[in-house]
Write a protein that holds these residues in place. Structure first.
Motif, short mmCIF file in Angstrom:
data_model
loop_
_atom_site.label_atom_id
_atom_site.label_comp_id
_atom_site.label_asym_id
_atom_site.label_seq_id
_atom_site.Cartn_x
_atom_site.Cartn_y
_atom_site.Cartn_z
N GLU A 108 6.29 -6.32 -90.53
CA GLU A 108 7.74 -6.22 -90.31
C GLU A 108 8.46 -7.51 -90.71
N GLU A 121 10.30 -7.84 -94.33
CA GLU A 121 11.58 -7.20 -94.68
C GLU A 121 12.65 -8.18 -95.15
N ARG A 169 8.23 -5.83 -101.18
CA ARG A 169 8.30 -4.36 -101.30
C ARG A 169 6.93 -3.73 -101.09
N VAL A 191 6.20 -3.83 -97.30
CA VAL A 191 7.06 -2.90 -96.56
C VAL A 191 6.64 -1.46 -96.81
N HIS A 220 3.61 -0.48 -94.98
CA HIS A 220 3.90 -0.35 -93.55
C HIS A 220 4.73 0.90 -93.25
N GLY A 260 7.75 1.58 -94.69
CA GLY A 260 9.17 1.36 -94.87
C GLY A 260 9.65 1.80 -96.24
N PRO A 280 11.98 0.26 -99.14
CA PRO A 280 12.78 -0.86 -99.65
C PRO A 280 14.10 -0.41 -100.29
N TRP A 309 16.69 0.01 -97.75
CA TRP A 309 17.10 -1.31 -97.24
C TRP A 309 18.12 -1.94 -98.18
#
Length: 473
Positions: A254, A257, A272, A275, A278, A280, A282, A285
């Motif tokens: 985390e 990020e 990227r 993330v 994990h 996420g 990008p 974001w």
């Protein structure tokens, strides 16, 4: 290979006349020893058939046992291999001549080379090796120079951290690389010390070596606390990228990020990766941050990051950023539109007058493919000496991309410009100018412009260039 600066004749002559070695030569500088070695054998260019000047003024005696340290140094560099070999046997009387023994270890004469190597192996110790390391490593770049480097490595394997520390700060990056490799191999530095070296050294090889070694040496999650902050706060992007990638292994993905908006493309790419692994997104974001065009906290890296992993539809988020208060954001917005192939001439044209150099530079780059769509007179106004220099340079690039008589007219007009760099670029532009294929031949203005710049061509080239343009010589 002649190294750097060859010692001048004054230095060699002074030694031949008996001047103390340490007062005549910078004995702490490896380049000075290499220059002396070359300078002793140097013969004046205007009389190559004769001996070096110093041998006329103060030739060596037949019995070298009579020589003091200064003149023995000349004997160790002598053009005659037999004299060099005899001088090696006498050099043990003067420990200050050991640097010349190092140089002779790469001698082109086999007997001299072997004798010097025996002396070096016997004389080199853990205490003396760090001081000779810069010279040994420079000689190691020569043919037959590997022996000294190998012996140095063998000796320094037993060196302490304090003995190697002097090499960690050496200005020669080759020396620092060698020292850090030894330290890593011998496990002389802890993870935090390696991380600090990776964060502060300016050499990319040392950065990669120390960052990798620091992360490899870590055993568990708790140990990362003393290493990751150093890597993540480093100024150089290679070290930051290593720290960002290690966040996943450290169980802290985390924390990657914020690095999605880093100023470095390498760091953004690593962020990227972490993330995404994990779970996420990008792109989401980036889009979230670029949605507020007036956000003064918007990092420029987030703007270009959207272009790096978004699609052409994201150009709608980048266009409002062309008028953002921060110059970095405006410049990155222009770059992003160019990378997405969404650069619009009408929208970007006003940015050629931007007060920020980076914005104008990126705008000119984005408009180069469509330079002919821009009014030539409008661009030529921006090459006026009253305009800011970065605006003039951007207009110059675009006018040159126009080609044809437009480019020639602009370049000839700048041949006497007060800005020396623009004058040089204008002259180069005229010299490489050729008529555009779609322009009619026989334009009298072309002939006039070429005549105004005739000092840039030979008579033959000028006639040829005029013939190509269909203009009478």
């Amino acid at each position: 290979m002649v190294e750097d600066n060859v010692a001048d004749g004054v230095t060699v002559t002074q030694l031949a006349e008996g001047a103390p070695l340490h007062r005549t030569l910078d004995v702490a500088d490896p380049a000075a020893w290499l220059a002396l070695d070359a300078g002793v054998r140097e013969v004046a260019w205007y009389r190559p058939q004769f001996l070096p000047e110093w041998e006329h003024l103060a030739p060596l005696p037949a019995d070298l046992h009579q020589l003091d340290e200064s003149r023995l140094a000349l004997a160790l560099c002598h053009r005659d291999g037999r004299i060099r070999q005899e001088a090696l046997g006498l050099s043990v009387r003067y420990p200050g001549l050991l640097p010349l023994v190092v140089i002779r270890c790469a001698d082109w004469a086999g007997p001299v080379r072997e004798h010097a190597r025996q002396l070096l192996r016997a004389a080199l110790s853990v205490d003396s090796a760090p001081g000779l390391a810069p010279l040994i490593l420079r000689v190691g770049r020569r043919d037959r120079g590997a022996f000294g480097v190998d012996v140095l490595g063998e000796i320094l394997r037993w060196a302490s951290h304090a003995q190697l520390a002097v090499l960690f700060d050496d200005p020669d990056r080759v020396v620092r690389r060698f020292a850090y490799r030894l330290a890593v191999k011998g496990r002389l530095l802890g993870p935090a010390e390696l991380a600090r070296a990776a964060a502060t050294d300016h050499d990319t090889v040392v950065q990669d070596l120390c960052a990798t070694a620091a992360l490899t040496a870590l055993a568990g999650g708790d140990a990362y606390e003393g290493v990751l902050p150093l890597l993540l706060s480093a100024r150089n992007p290679r070290t930051r990228s290593a720290g960002v990638t290690a966040l996943r292994r450290a169980g802290q993905p985390e924390q990657a990020e914020p690095f999605l908006g880093d100023r470095s493309a390498l760091v953004r790419a690593c962020a990227r990766y972490v993330v995404r692994r994990h779970g996420g997104d990008p792109v989401a974001w980036y889009r979230e941050r670029c949605t507020a065009p007036d956000d003064l906290e918007l990092p420029p890296g987030a703007v270009i990051g959207l272009a790096e992993c978004g699609n052409r539809a994201d150009a709608g988020l980048l266009r409002p950023l062309l008028v953002h208060p921060a110059a970095g954001v405006r410049a990155r917005a222009v770059t992003g539109l160019r990378e997405l192939d969404c650069a619009d001439t009408k929208q970007l044209r006003p940015l050629l007058d931007d007060p920020a150099t980076a914005v104008v530079r990126e705008t000119a780059t984005a408009l180069l493919p469509c330079a002919k769509e821009l009014p030539a007179d409008w661009l030529r106004e921006r090459t006026s000496s009253e305009r800011p220099r970065h605006v003039r340079v951007g207009a110059f690039r675009l006018l040159e991309a126009h080609g044809g008589i437009v480019a020639l007219r602009m370049a000839v007009g700048l041949l006497e410009d007060p800005d020396i760099k623009l004058r040089i670029w204008a002259a180069q532009s005229v010299q490489r100018w050729y008529p555009a294929p779609d322009e009619p031949r026989g334009n009298a203005e072309v002939g006039e412009l070429l005549d105004r710049s005739r000092h840039l061509f030979s008579d033959h080239v000028l006639r040829w260039r005029k013939w190509e343009a269909g203009v009478d010589s």
